[in-house]
Design an enzyme around this catalytic site. Structure first.
Site, PDB file in Angstrom:
ATOM      1  N   GLU A 120      -7.764  -4.243   8.713  1.00 19.27           N
ATOM      2  CA  GLU A 120      -9.250  -3.995   7.895  1.00 19.27           C
ATOM      3  C   GLU A 120     -10.020  -5.075   8.327  1.00 19.27           C
ATOM      4  OE1 GLU A 120      -8.096  -3.027   3.707  1.00 19.27           O
ATOM      5  OE2 GLU A 120      -8.450  -0.943   4.414  1.00 19.27           O
ATOM      6  N   CYS A 171      -1.695  -8.949  -2.951  1.00 19.52           N
ATOM      7  CA  CYS A 171      -0.687  -8.531  -2.044  1.00 19.52           C
ATOM      8  C   CYS A 171      -0.201  -9.581  -1.058  1.00 19.52           C
ATOM      9  CB  CYS A 171      -1.466  -7.378  -0.891  1.00 19.52           C
ATOM     10  SG  CYS A 171      -2.955  -7.885  -0.373  1.00 19.52           S
ATOM     11  N   ASN A 208      -5.760  -3.466  -7.773  1.00 17.83           N
ATOM     12  CA  ASN A 208      -5.654  -4.926  -7.758  1.00 17.83           C
ATOM     13  C   ASN A 208      -7.388  -5.080  -7.457  1.00 17.83           C
ATOM     14  OD1 ASN A 208      -4.904  -4.401  -5.210  1.00 17.83           O
ATOM     15  ND2 ASN A 208      -4.073  -6.511  -5.197  1.00 17.83           N
TER      16      ASN A 208
HETATM   17  P1  NAD Z   1       1.025   2.075  -5.542  1.00 17.30           P
HETATM   18  O1  NAD Z   1       1.792   2.129  -4.186  1.00 17.30           O
HETATM   19  O2  NAD Z   1       1.741   2.413  -6.772  1.00 17.30           O
HETATM   20  O3  NAD Z   1      -0.349   3.011  -5.493  1.00 17.30           O
HETATM   21  C1  NAD Z   1      -1.180   3.031  -4.468  1.00 17.30           C
HETATM   22  C2  NAD Z   1      -2.077   4.309  -4.682  1.00 17.30           C
HETATM   23  O4  NAD Z   1      -1.287   5.455  -4.048  1.00 17.30           O
HETATM   24  C3  NAD Z   1      -2.335   4.852  -5.995  1.00 17.30           C
HETATM   25  O5  NAD Z   1      -3.822   5.219  -5.774  1.00 17.30           O
HETATM   26  C4  NAD Z   1      -1.486   5.735  -6.236  1.00 17.30           C
HETATM   27  O6  NAD Z   1      -1.940   6.910  -7.105  1.00 17.30           O
HETATM   28  C5  NAD Z   1      -1.178   6.477  -4.934  1.00 17.30           C
HETATM   29  N1  NAD Z   1      -0.058   7.096  -4.743  1.00 17.30           N
HETATM   30  C6  NAD Z   1       1.124   6.838  -5.202  1.00 17.30           C
HETATM   31  N2  NAD Z   1       2.208   7.739  -4.911  1.00 17.30           N
HETATM   32  C7  NAD Z   1       1.629   8.368  -3.942  1.00 17.30           C
HETATM   33  C8  NAD Z   1       2.031   9.443  -2.843  1.00 17.30           C
HETATM   34  N3  NAD Z   1       3.188   9.879  -2.788  1.00 17.30           N
HETATM   35  N4  NAD Z   1       1.216   9.613  -1.890  1.00 17.30           N
HETATM   36  C9  NAD Z   1      -0.014   9.466  -1.784  1.00 17.30           C
HETATM   37  N5  NAD Z   1      -0.444   8.580  -2.656  1.00 17.30           N
HETATM   38  C10 NAD Z   1       0.281   7.989  -3.367  1.00 17.30           C
HETATM   39  O7  NAD Z   1       0.497   0.464  -5.524  1.00 17.30           O
HETATM   40  P2  NAD Z   1      -0.316  -0.113  -6.763  1.00 17.30           P
HETATM   41  O8  NAD Z   1       0.794  -0.228  -7.807  1.00 17.30           O
HETATM   42  O9  NAD Z   1      -1.314   0.642  -6.905  1.00 17.30           O
HETATM   43  O10 NAD Z   1      -0.587  -1.503  -6.052  1.00 17.30           O
HETATM   44  C11 NAD Z   1       0.235  -2.503  -5.859  1.00 17.30           C
HETATM   45  C12 NAD Z   1       0.703  -2.562  -4.676  1.00 17.30           C
HETATM   46  O11 NAD Z   1      -0.373  -2.644  -3.725  1.00 17.30           O
HETATM   47  C13 NAD Z   1       1.608  -3.958  -4.292  1.00 17.30           C
HETATM   48  O12 NAD Z   1       2.586  -3.595  -3.642  1.00 17.30           O
HETATM   49  C14 NAD Z   1       0.386  -4.762  -3.408  1.00 17.30           C
HETATM   50  O13 NAD Z   1       0.987  -5.582  -2.557  1.00 17.30           O
HETATM   51  C15 NAD Z   1      -0.129  -3.743  -2.752  1.00 17.30           C
HETATM   52  N6  NAD Z   1      -1.374  -4.185  -2.159  1.00 17.30           N
HETATM   53  C16 NAD Z   1      -1.607  -4.525  -0.923  1.00 17.30           C
HETATM   54  C17 NAD Z   1      -2.985  -4.741  -0.574  1.00 17.30           C
HETATM   55  C18 NAD Z   1      -3.169  -5.088   1.032  1.00 17.30           C
HETATM   56  O14 NAD Z   1      -4.134  -4.840   1.640  1.00 17.30           O
HETATM   57  N7  NAD Z   1      -1.929  -5.141   1.835  1.00 17.30           N
HETATM   58  C19 NAD Z   1      -3.808  -5.090  -1.017  1.00 17.30           C
HETATM   59  C20 NAD Z   1      -3.810  -4.794  -2.471  1.00 17.30           C
HETATM   60  C21 NAD Z   1      -2.561  -4.195  -3.172  1.00 17.30           C
END
Ligand code: NAD
Length: 487
Positions: A461, A283, A152
Site C-alpha cells: 500500500e 499490525c 484498528n
Molecule cells: P480479522 O481478520 O478478524 O477481520 C478483518 C476483516 O475481515 C473484517 O472486516 C472481517 O469482517 C473480515 N472477515 C472475516 N472473515 C472473513 C472471511 N472469511 N472472508 C472475508 N472477510 C472476512 O482482523 P481484525 O481482528 O479486524 O484485525 C486485526 C488483524 O488485522 C491483526 O492480525 C492485525 O495485525 C491485522 N492488521 C494488519 C494491518 C496491515 O496493514 N498489515 C493493519 C491493521 C491490522
C-alpha cells in the site's frame, strides 16, 4: 452529531437500508456502551453495491487522471475540514486516544488521498518500435475493487485502499470491520460532498459473511484485505475460484533490536511507540524487543520509568496515552496471553492486568505490560497479541539475534537501533520483513511502500508501487505494411 442515530449502508451515493432488514450495534470501547445501530449488510446488499460500482466504473474510468485527481484532492480537503469531527468519531468507535486520532488517522488518510490525487495524472503506458510495427501499452483499471478493513485504523484503511484504487480509475465496495463501521460511512458522505460520483465509493458494514460474499463475487475484480493472517488465507483461497487478484495486509510479530551502541533514550522511545501506541493494536508493532545484554539493565530501568508515566484513561480525554481495547472479547484475549506469559515463567515487570478508569467503569482497558526474561519459544513471544504487551529478550551476538528475529512465520516489519551505520544497513538487509526502521519505529510516510512478506501479506500500500496493484496492462500491437502470411 449524526452518529447518535441509526446508520445505514451507503450504496450508489445514498444511505439505504439493508435488504434483510438486520441491524447490529456498534460500541464505545471506552464505556462499553452501544453508540448506535448500524444496518447489517448481507450478500444481497453486496450484489446491489457491486452493481452500483460497476455502473459507476464506466464514467469514472473514462475521466482523465487529472480530473480524477482533482476529485481526490477535494476529498482530502474535506477530510481536513472535518478533522476534529472525524477524529472524535474514530476515538468514539475505536477506543483510541483523542491525542492520536487527528494525526494518525485523519491526517494519514488525507495525506494518502492527496498523494494519489497527484499520482493520478502520471499513470502512463509505454511505446516501442519493433520489427513490422510498434506497440504501446495501456494501463487500465481493474474494475470493481472489493476492500475489507480491520478495526484498528478504520478511516485510514478506507483511505489507503480507496485512494490508489480510485486514482487508477477503479470503483470500490468497502466493508469496514463490524467493530468500527462509523468513520467509513462518514467518509463516503464526505466523498459525495467532494464530488466523487455516485457508485464510485460504496460502504457496506457487516460481518465476515459479507467479506466472504465479496471474495466469491464474480463481478468483483480484486480483493484488498487488511486483517489477520488466518482471514488472509481464507480470502486468498476463496479468490482463487474466480482468479481475483489479492492484496493482503495481515498480522505480525515484529522484532525490534537494540544494539549495545544504540542511543538508549531513542531506543526506549522506539520500544514504547512499537508497543503502546493505539493500546498496542497495531499490525507492525515491534513486540519482540531484543536488547543487547550489556545495556539491558539501563534500558529496562529507563523503559519502566517511562512506562509508569503512561496515563490509561478515557479515550476522549486529551491527556490519555493509552485508551481502550476494541471489545470485551479482545480484552479477554489479551489478558489470557498475559496469564500465559506469567505461567510460562516470564517476569512481568509492570502492568499485567485489566485496568479500570474512573467514570468509564464499563470500558475495556488493559495496563501497558512489559515482560522480561522471555524465551523465544514462549507463546507470548511467538503469537500476535494485538494489545499493549511487550516481550523483552536479550542477546549478545549480531548473527544470533538476526537468526532469532527471523524465526517466525510473519514478516511485516522490523526495527533496529544502532549508531554503527554499516551494521544498520547489514542487519536491515538480513531481516525478513517488508518494512524496516533504522533508529525509529512505526512511522509510515505515504511516500514509502507499506506491506509485509511471508505470512504477513502480499502487495504494497502507499507509494507509487500501490498503483501497480490496481492497474492491468494491455499491450496493443500496431502493424506497419502488408501481412506477410506463409499461407
Ligand atoms: P480479522 O481478520 O478478524 O477481520 C478483518 C476483516 O475481515 C473484517 O472486516 C472481517 O469482517 C473480515 N472477515 C472475516 N472473515 C472473513 C472471511 N472469511 N472472508 C472475508 N472477510 C472476512 O482482523 P481484525 O481482528 O479486524 O484485525 C486485526 C488483524 O488485522 C491483526 O492480525 C492485525 O495485525 C491485522 N492488521 C494488519 C494491518 C496491515 O496493514 N498489515 C493493519 C491493521 C491490522
Amino acid at each position: 452529531m449524526s452518529h447518535a442515530h441509526d446508520r445505514l449502508l451507503w450504496i450508489d451515493g445514498r444511505a439505504v437500508k439493508a435488504k434483510g432488514g438486520a441491524w447490529f450495534d456498534t460500541f464505545n470501547p471506552g464505556t462499553g456502551q452501544s453508540i448506535c445501530r448500524v444496518a447489517q449488510a448481507s450478500s444481497a446488499d453486496v450484489d446491489t453495491a457491486v452493481a452500483a460500482a460497476r455502473r459507476a466504473f464506466g464514467e469514472w474510468k473514462r475521466m482523465s487522471g487529472v480530473a480524477r485527481g482533482r476529485v481526490l484532492r477535494a476529498l482530502a480537503d474535506k477530510l481536513r475540514e472535518h478533522r476534529d469531527e472525524l477524529a472524535e468519531l474514530e476515538t468514539l468507535d475505536g477506543g483510541k486516544p483523542i491525542a492520536e486520532t487527528p494525526e494518525a488517522d485523519v491526517d494519514s488518510g488525507a495525506d494518502c488521498l492527496e498523494y494519489f490525487a497527484g499520482q493520478a495524472a502520471s499513470i502512463q503506458g509505454e511505446y516501442q518500435e519493433v520489427d513490422e510495427g510498434f506497440f504501446y501499452t495501456r494501463p487500465e483499471p481493474l474494475g470493481v475493487v472489493g476492500a475489507i478493513g480491520a478495526w484498528n485504523y478504520p478511516l485510514q484503511i478506507a483511505c489507503w485502499k480507496s485512494a490508489p484504487a480510485l486514482a487508477a480509475g477503479n470503483t470500490i465496495v468497502f466493508k469496514p470491520s463490524e467493530l468500527t463501521p462509523l468513520s467509513a460511512l462518514r467518509f463516503a458522505e464526505l466523498a459525495k460532498e467532494a464530488g466523487v460520483p455516485d457508485g464510485v465509493i460504496n460502504v457496506i458494514p457487516g460481518f465476515g459473511d459479507v467479506g466472504q460474499a465479496m471474495t466469491n463475487h464474480p463481478d468483483i475484480d480484486k480483493i484488498s484485505l487488511t486483517g489477520g493472517a488466518d482471514t488472509g488465507k481464507k480470502v486468498m483461497a476463496a479468490s482463487a475460484s474466480t482468479l481475483k487478484a489479492v492484496s493482503l495486509e495481515l498480522g505480525g510479530k515484529s522484532p525490534l533490536i537494540v544494539f549495545d551502541d544504540a542511543d538508549i533514550d531513542n531506543a526506549v522511545s522506539g520500544a514504547l511507540m512499537a508497543n503502546f501506541f493505539t493500546q498496542g493494536e497495531i499490525c507492525t508493532n515491534g513486540t519482540r524487543v531484543f536488547v543487547h545484554e550489556s545495556i539491558r539493565e539501563t534500558f529496562l530501568e529507563r523503559l519502566l520509568d517511562r512506562t509508569k508515566k503512561l496515563k490509561i484513561g478515557a479515550p476522549m480525554a486529551a491527556d490519555t496515552d493509552v485508551g481502550a481495547m476494541i471489545s470485551e472479547s479482545h480484552m479477554q484475549h489479551v489478558l489470557s496471553y498475559i496469564e500465559a506469559g506469567k505461567a510460562a515463567g516470564a517476569k512481568c515487570l509492570i502492568g499485567g492486568a485489566q485496568a479500570t478508569v474512573a467514570g468509564c467503569e464499563g470500558g475495556w482497558y488493559v495496563e501497558p505490560t512489559v515482560f522480561d526474561g522471555c524465551s523465544d519459544d514462549m507463546q507470548i513471544v511467538r503469537e500476535e497479541i494485538f494489545g499493549p504487551v511487550m516481550s523483552v529478550l536479550s542477546f549478545t551476538d549480531e548473527d544470533e539475534v538476526v537468526t532469532r528475529a527471523n524465526d517466525t512465520p510473519f514478516g511485516l516489519a522490523a526495527g533496529l537501533f544502532t549508531r554503527d551505520i554499516e551494521r544498520g544497513h547489514r542487519v536491515a538487509a538480513d531481516l525478513e520483513a517488508g518494512i524496516l526502521w533504522i533508529n525509529h519505529y512505526n512511522i509510515t510516510p505515504i511516500e514509502m511502500p507499506f506491506g509485509g512478506i511471508k505470512e504477513s501479506g502480499i502487495g504494497k500500500e502507499n507509494s507509487r508501487r500501490a498503483l501497480e496493484h490496481y492497474i492491468r496492462l494491455k499491450s496493443v500491437f500496431v502493424a506497419r505494411g502488408a501481412v506477410d502470411a506463409p499461407y
